[in-house]
Scaffold this motif. Structure first.
Motif, PDB file in Angstrom:
ATOM      1  N   GLY A 120      22.110 -18.398 121.370  1.00 20.21           N
ATOM      2  CA  GLY A 120      21.556 -18.861 122.596  1.00 20.21           C
ATOM      3  C   GLY A 120      22.686 -20.013 122.861  1.00 20.21           C
ATOM      4  O   GLY A 120      23.626 -20.327 122.409  1.00 20.21           O
ATOM      5  N   THR A 121      22.515 -20.149 124.265  1.00 23.52           N
ATOM      6  CA  THR A 121      23.150 -21.382 124.870  1.00 23.52           C
ATOM      7  C   THR A 121      22.499 -22.486 124.184  1.00 23.52           C
ATOM      8  O   THR A 121      21.507 -22.707 123.644  1.00 23.52           O
ATOM      9  CB  THR A 121      23.103 -21.266 126.561  1.00 23.52           C
ATOM     10  OG1 THR A 121      21.475 -21.265 127.115  1.00 23.52           O
ATOM     11  CG2 THR A 121      24.029 -20.243 127.097  1.00 23.52           C
ATOM     12  N   PRO A 122      23.346 -23.488 124.378  1.00 23.84           N
ATOM     13  CA  PRO A 122      22.974 -24.891 123.684  1.00 23.84           C
ATOM     14  C   PRO A 122      21.162 -25.157 123.772  1.00 23.84           C
ATOM     15  O   PRO A 122      20.955 -25.758 122.957  1.00 23.84           O
ATOM     16  CB  PRO A 122      23.702 -26.132 124.058  1.00 23.84           C
ATOM     17  CG  PRO A 122      25.009 -25.223 124.453  1.00 23.84           C
ATOM     18  CD  PRO A 122      24.749 -23.916 124.987  1.00 23.84           C
ATOM     19  N   GLY A 123      20.954 -25.486 124.942  1.00 19.66           N
ATOM     20  CA  GLY A 123      19.584 -25.809 125.146  1.00 19.66           C
ATOM     21  C   GLY A 123      18.604 -24.992 124.784  1.00 19.66           C
ATOM     22  O   GLY A 123      17.431 -25.229 124.099  1.00 19.66           O
ATOM     23  N   THR A 124      18.781 -23.753 125.001  1.00 19.36           N
ATOM     24  CA  THR A 124      17.934 -22.463 124.275  1.00 19.36           C
ATOM     25  C   THR A 124      18.019 -22.305 122.831  1.00 19.36           C
ATOM     26  O   THR A 124      16.930 -22.510 122.200  1.00 19.36           O
ATOM     27  CB  THR A 124      18.372 -21.073 125.073  1.00 19.36           C
ATOM     28  OG1 THR A 124      18.563 -21.315 126.369  1.00 19.36           O
ATOM     29  CG2 THR A 124      17.571 -19.911 124.677  1.00 19.36           C
ATOM     30  N   ALA A 125      19.075 -22.381 122.277  1.00 22.32           N
ATOM     31  CA  ALA A 125      19.392 -22.651 120.930  1.00 22.32           C
ATOM     32  C   ALA A 125      18.488 -23.818 120.232  1.00 22.32           C
ATOM     33  O   ALA A 125      17.902 -23.654 119.090  1.00 22.32           O
ATOM     34  CB  ALA A 125      20.729 -22.383 120.286  1.00 22.32           C
ATOM     35  N   GLU A 126      18.760 -24.982 120.748  1.00 22.92           N
ATOM     36  CA  GLU A 126      17.907 -25.947 120.195  1.00 22.92           C
ATOM     37  C   GLU A 126      16.655 -26.028 120.264  1.00 22.92           C
ATOM     38  O   GLU A 126      15.692 -26.466 119.370  1.00 22.92           O
ATOM     39  CB  GLU A 126      18.554 -27.407 121.044  1.00 22.92           C
ATOM     40  CG  GLU A 126      17.932 -28.844 120.545  1.00 22.92           C
ATOM     41  CD  GLU A 126      18.187 -29.716 121.526  1.00 22.92           C
ATOM     42  OE1 GLU A 126      17.464 -30.720 121.531  1.00 22.92           O
ATOM     43  OE2 GLU A 126      19.294 -29.602 122.046  1.00 22.92           O
ATOM     44  N   TRP A 127      16.134 -25.380 121.579  1.00 26.20           N
ATOM     45  CA  TRP A 127      14.617 -25.368 121.604  1.00 26.20           C
ATOM     46  C   TRP A 127      14.093 -24.321 120.635  1.00 26.20           C
ATOM     47  O   TRP A 127      12.826 -24.662 119.874  1.00 26.20           O
ATOM     48  CB  TRP A 127      14.102 -24.765 123.006  1.00 26.20           C
ATOM     49  CG  TRP A 127      12.919 -24.998 123.428  1.00 26.20           C
ATOM     50  CD1 TRP A 127      12.188 -26.347 123.945  1.00 26.20           C
ATOM     51  CD2 TRP A 127      11.816 -24.370 123.362  1.00 26.20           C
ATOM     52  NE1 TRP A 127      10.852 -25.897 124.279  1.00 26.20           N
ATOM     53  CE2 TRP A 127      10.624 -24.739 123.761  1.00 26.20           C
ATOM     54  CE3 TRP A 127      11.732 -23.002 122.910  1.00 26.20           C
ATOM     55  CZ2 TRP A 127       9.431 -24.219 123.747  1.00 26.20           C
ATOM     56  CZ3 TRP A 127      10.565 -22.234 122.883  1.00 26.20           C
ATOM     57  CH2 TRP A 127       9.446 -22.744 123.101  1.00 26.20           C
TER      58      TRP A 127
END
Length: 166
Positions: free
Chosen positions: A51-58
């Motif tokens: 995931g891109t950073p925001g997607t992976a974090e979420w």
């Protein structure tokens, strides 16, 4: 579901089978919620999910913990190192990109999502840009997991020969 999968395959769409890896990049929280069941299906089917950073974090937050591997987005239109989405696409480590950019600001969409989508096309990686299609594909693969692997529609037709064969 079978008709949807066969229609995708008939267009030359490649299922993520080589490395069994998928990159998720979803811009808005409403689409992150909508795509959550599909993301769980992909993970349960054994795909390596990035995931891109925001997607992976979420998706990695408490309660959702899907274990997405975070890959950096392109910075200023440039590939930014070994652990970046662009590098993974160039190196062939990603088999499919699911990039849902609806809801992003125009600047974000052009700099991040556009570059990821462009790289997917340039490197022959399957690309899905609609959350409904991505969810339907996950459901199709889940239903097909215990059956025969879906085939390209061209495999159902015998190619005619005119007096010669290989």
């Amino acid at each position: 579901h079978e008709a949807f999968l066969q229609s995708l395959l008939s267009t030359g769409f490649k299922l993520p089978e080589k490395n069994r890896s998928i990159l998720f990049s979803v811009s808005s929280e409403s689409f992150l919620f909508e795509f959550l069941p599909a993301a769980k299906i992909f993970k349960d089917l054994g795909y390596t999910c990035y995931g891109t950073p925001g997607t992976a974090e979420w998706y990695n937050r408490e309660g959702r913990d899907l274990g997405l591997i975070s890959l950096h987005k392109p910075v200023n239109g440039e590939d930014n190192g070994e652990n970046s989405a662009m590098d993974a696409l160039k190196a062939g480590r990603i088999d499919m990109v699911i990039n849902i950019s609806e809801g992003a600001t125009r600047k974000e969409q052009i700099t991040d999502g556009y570059l990821i989508r462009r790289a997917a096309v340039d490197f022959g990686v399957s690309l899905i840009t609609n959350v409904k299609c991505a969810t339907m594909l996950a459901e199709c693969l889940e239903r097909q997991s215990d059956k025969a692997v879906p085939r390209h529609i061209g495999e159902f037709y015998i190619k005619p020969t005119i007096g010669w064969q290989k």
